[in-house]
Design a protein around this motif. Structure first.
Motif, PDB file in Angstrom:
ATOM      1  N   GLY A  19       0.821  -1.202   0.000  1.00 18.21           N
ATOM      2  CA  GLY A  19       0.000   0.000   0.000  1.00 18.21           C
ATOM      3  C   GLY A  19       0.858   1.255   0.000  1.00 18.21           C
ATOM      4  O   GLY A  19       2.076   1.205   0.129  1.00 18.21           O
ATOM      5  N   GLY A  20       0.196   2.395  -0.159  1.00 17.34           N
ATOM      6  CA  GLY A  20       0.933   3.647  -0.135  1.00 17.34           C
ATOM      7  C   GLY A  20       0.105   4.787  -0.678  1.00 17.34           C
ATOM      8  O   GLY A  20      -1.108   4.663  -0.843  1.00 17.34           O
TER       9      GLY A  20
ATOM     10  N   PHE B 251     -10.676  -7.218  -0.530  1.00 21.89           N
ATOM     11  CA  PHE B 251     -11.768  -6.353  -0.117  1.00 21.89           C
ATOM     12  C   PHE B 251     -11.176  -5.007   0.278  1.00 21.89           C
ATOM     13  O   PHE B 251      -9.973  -4.888   0.470  1.00 21.89           O
ATOM     14  N   ARG B 252     -12.027  -4.009   0.412  1.00 21.13           N
ATOM     15  CA  ARG B 252     -11.544  -2.703   0.860  1.00 21.13           C
ATOM     16  C   ARG B 252     -12.596  -2.033   1.725  1.00 21.13           C
ATOM     17  O   ARG B 252     -13.791  -2.313   1.610  1.00 21.13           O
ATOM     18  N   GLN B 253     -12.108  -1.159   2.577  1.00 26.48           N
ATOM     19  CA  GLN B 253     -13.010  -0.418   3.455  1.00 26.48           C
ATOM     20  C   GLN B 253     -12.539   1.023   3.560  1.00 26.48           C
ATOM     21  O   GLN B 253     -11.423   1.278   4.039  1.00 26.48           O
TER      22      GLN B 253
ATOM     23  N   ASP C  42     -10.838   5.221  -4.790  1.00 29.71           N
ATOM     24  CA  ASP C  42     -10.215   3.930  -4.479  1.00 29.71           C
ATOM     25  C   ASP C  42      -9.496   3.971  -3.130  1.00 29.71           C
ATOM     26  O   ASP C  42      -9.014   2.936  -2.648  1.00 29.71           O
ATOM     27  N   THR C  43      -9.430   5.138  -2.525  1.00 31.28           N
ATOM     28  CA  THR C  43      -8.778   5.269  -1.222  1.00 31.28           C
ATOM     29  C   THR C  43      -9.508   4.434  -0.180  1.00 31.28           C
ATOM     30  O   THR C  43     -10.716   4.559   0.004  1.00 31.28           O
ATOM     31  N   ALA C  44      -8.754   3.556   0.482  1.00 30.93           N
ATOM     32  CA  ALA C  44      -9.340   2.636   1.458  1.00 30.93           C
ATOM     33  C   ALA C  44      -8.227   1.807   2.079  1.00 30.93           C
ATOM     34  O   ALA C  44      -7.090   1.812   1.601  1.00 30.93           O
TER      35      ALA C  44
ATOM     36  N   GLN D 298      -4.275  -7.955   8.091  1.00 27.72           N
ATOM     37  CA  GLN D 298      -4.485  -6.745   8.876  1.00 27.72           C
ATOM     38  C   GLN D 298      -4.848  -5.551   7.999  1.00 27.72           C
ATOM     39  O   GLN D 298      -5.307  -4.526   8.519  1.00 27.72           O
ATOM     40  N   GLY D 299      -4.622  -5.661   6.730  1.00 38.13           N
ATOM     41  CA  GLY D 299      -4.962  -4.574   5.817  1.00 38.13           C
ATOM     42  C   GLY D 299      -3.781  -3.678   5.509  1.00 38.13           C
ATOM     43  O   GLY D 299      -2.844  -3.565   6.301  1.00 38.13           O
ATOM     44  N   THR D 300      -3.846  -3.035   4.353  1.00 34.49           N
ATOM     45  CA  THR D 300      -2.822  -2.082   3.948  1.00 34.49           C
ATOM     46  C   THR D 300      -3.510  -0.847   3.368  1.00 34.49           C
ATOM     47  O   THR D 300      -4.471  -0.972   2.600  1.00 34.49           O
ATOM     48  N   GLN D 301      -3.030   0.309   3.771  1.00 32.75           N
ATOM     49  CA  GLN D 301      -3.684   1.560   3.370  1.00 32.75           C
ATOM     50  C   GLN D 301      -3.277   1.957   1.955  1.00 32.75           C
ATOM     51  O   GLN D 301      -2.089   1.979   1.617  1.00 32.75           O
ATOM     52  N   VAL D 302      -4.270   2.281   1.160  1.00 36.82           N
ATOM     53  CA  VAL D 302      -4.055   2.848  -0.169  1.00 36.82           C
ATOM     54  C   VAL D 302      -4.714   4.222  -0.192  1.00 36.82           C
ATOM     55  O   VAL D 302      -5.914   4.341   0.089  1.00 36.82           O
TER      56      VAL D 302
END
Length: 124
Positions: free
Chosen positions: A9-10, A37-39, A90-92, A116-120
């Motif tokens: 992510g980044g 998935f994204r949130q 698309d930010t999530a 754990q997820g990665t921020q985009v």
């Protein structure tokens, strides 16, 4: 227990690209259906893409179709999400998930293990 971890992510400008990677543990990775998935803040988690164990079935959310590509390398226990033509919407936080079953699912409720997820973040 399957361990799942996302990478890549980044922060990127609108129109740019990012590639996310997800590594999952286990000797039977090729039997896992892998989903992304994204949130976004204040929103529910939503389906992005899924790929079956042998890559025979791939599905995308309409919002990313034609821009995102999911793929996997079973020899490396890794699944990828190539994201092109990124938009601010698309930010999530992007999550990778494992489904151990026969049917490919797009509902997050069907997935057994999560990273754990990665921020985009996509700037305009």
């Amino acid at each position: 227990q399957v361990q799942v971890a996302e990478f890549g992510g980044g922060l990127v400008q609108a129109g740019g690209s990012l590639r996310l990677s997800c590594a999952a543990s286990g000797r039977t990775f090729s039997n896992y259906h892998m989903g992304w998935f994204r949130q976004a803040p204040g929103k529910e988690r939503e389906f992005v893409a899924v790929i079956s164990g042998r890559s025979s079935t791939i599905r995308y959310a309409d919002s990313v179709k034609g821009r995102f590509t999911i793929s996997r390398d079973n020899a490396k226990n890794t699944v990828y999400l190539q994201m092109n033509s990124l938009k601010p919407e698309d930010t999530a936080v992007y999550y990778c998930a494992v489904h151990q079953g026969l049917v490919v699912h797009t509902s997050s409720k069907e997935y057994d293990y999560w990273g754990q997820g990665t921020q985009v973040t996509v700037s305009s």
